[in-house]
Write a protein that holds these residues in place. Structure first.
Motif, mmCIF file in Angstrom:
data_model
loop_
_atom_site.group_PDB
_atom_site.id
_atom_site.type_symbol
_atom_site.label_atom_id
_atom_site.label_comp_id
_atom_site.label_asym_id
_atom_site.label_seq_id
_atom_site.Cartn_x
_atom_site.Cartn_y
_atom_site.Cartn_z
ATOM 1 N N LEU A 52 106.561 102.951 36.647
ATOM 2 C CA LEU A 52 106.629 104.325 36.249
ATOM 3 C C LEU A 52 107.904 103.886 35.754
ATOM 4 O O LEU A 52 108.963 102.867 35.967
ATOM 5 C CB LEU A 52 107.057 105.353 37.087
ATOM 6 N N SER A 83 102.196 102.351 32.356
ATOM 7 C CA SER A 83 102.714 102.626 33.350
ATOM 8 C C SER A 83 102.959 104.443 33.468
ATOM 9 O O SER A 83 102.520 105.099 31.540
ATOM 10 C CB SER A 83 104.338 102.139 33.416
ATOM 11 N N LYS A 84 103.364 104.847 34.251
ATOM 12 C CA LYS A 84 103.856 106.193 33.791
ATOM 13 C C LYS A 84 105.310 106.520 33.530
ATOM 14 O O LYS A 84 105.824 105.742 34.067
ATOM 15 C CB LYS A 84 103.669 107.451 35.408
ATOM 16 N N LYS A 85 105.561 107.535 32.123
ATOM 17 C CA LYS A 85 106.432 108.156 31.919
ATOM 18 C C LYS A 85 106.589 109.332 31.965
ATOM 19 O O LYS A 85 106.161 110.155 31.534
ATOM 20 C CB LYS A 85 106.677 107.818 30.348
ATOM 21 N N CYS A 104 103.911 110.320 26.784
ATOM 22 C CA CYS A 104 104.246 110.291 28.479
ATOM 23 C C CYS A 104 103.984 111.765 29.315
ATOM 24 O O CYS A 104 103.031 112.416 28.554
ATOM 25 C CB CYS A 104 106.117 110.764 27.502
ATOM 26 N N ASP A 105 104.203 111.617 30.233
ATOM 27 C CA ASP A 105 103.148 112.156 31.402
ATOM 28 C C ASP A 105 104.096 113.060 31.735
ATOM 29 O O ASP A 105 103.598 113.986 32.443
ATOM 30 C CB ASP A 105 103.289 110.838 32.811
ATOM 31 N N LEU A 124 102.575 112.436 39.154
ATOM 32 C CA LEU A 124 101.672 112.065 38.468
ATOM 33 C C LEU A 124 101.104 110.815 39.147
ATOM 34 O O LEU A 124 99.838 110.049 39.126
ATOM 35 C CB LEU A 124 102.785 111.228 37.782
ATOM 36 N N CYS A 125 101.394 110.917 40.242
ATOM 37 C CA CYS A 125 101.104 109.287 40.816
ATOM 38 C C CYS A 125 100.466 108.918 42.477
ATOM 39 O O CYS A 125 99.812 108.278 43.131
ATOM 40 C CB CYS A 125 102.275 108.457 41.168
ATOM 41 N N SER A 129 94.398 111.230 41.234
ATOM 42 C CA SER A 129 95.008 110.879 39.813
ATOM 43 C C SER A 129 94.368 109.805 38.716
ATOM 44 O O SER A 129 94.695 110.041 37.612
ATOM 45 C CB SER A 129 95.699 111.552 39.413
#
Length: 130
Positions: A52, A83-85, A104-105, A124-125, A129
């Motif tokens: 993240l 990565s999740k942003k 971006c997420d 998101l995580c 998902s």
């Protein structure tokens, strides 16, 4: 535990974010684009990429948008899963949201509430998902 990179040029905002995320994972922090890029590249080189990344849109040496693009390019070039942003801003500028939406997420407007942040991260995580 997640690996998290927090980027914000305001030390207080950075500390608050870090405190909010202490139970979520290990946080590295950066106050500008140069530091952020060093952390990001090192994480790739050590084969421990971030899960993240939170990016403040207004940094002293680079825009958050340019940094977002740089990170996406680095991930692509190195063949690692992104990565999740989460983009973070004090202003809800619509043009920024539109420009960063593809890469971006999530998008958060300051002041960030812990509950909101944790909800976003969980959404998101969560394993569903993946």
């Amino acid at each position: 535990m997640m690996r998290i990179l927090l980027i914000d040029d305001e030390p207080i905002a950075l500390t608050k974010l870090e405190l909010m995320l202490t139970n979520v994972g290990h946080c590295d922090t950066a106050v500008n684009g140069v530091q952020a890029t060093e952390h990001f590249v090192r994480s790739i080189n050590e084969n421990q990429p971030y899960d993240l990344v939170t990016i403040d849109i207004e940094l002293p040496d680079i825009t958050g948008l340019d940094l977002l693009n740089r990170f996406c390019d680095l991930e692509e070039k190195n063949g690692i899963s992104p990565s999740k942003k989460i983009m973070v801003t004090a202003h809800s500028k619509v043009d920024y949201v539109v420009k960063s939406r593809k890469k971006c997420d999530a998008f958060l407007v300051k002041p960030i509430r812990k509950a909101t942040l944790l909800e976003k991260i969980q959404a998101l995580c969560s394993p569903a998902s993946e």
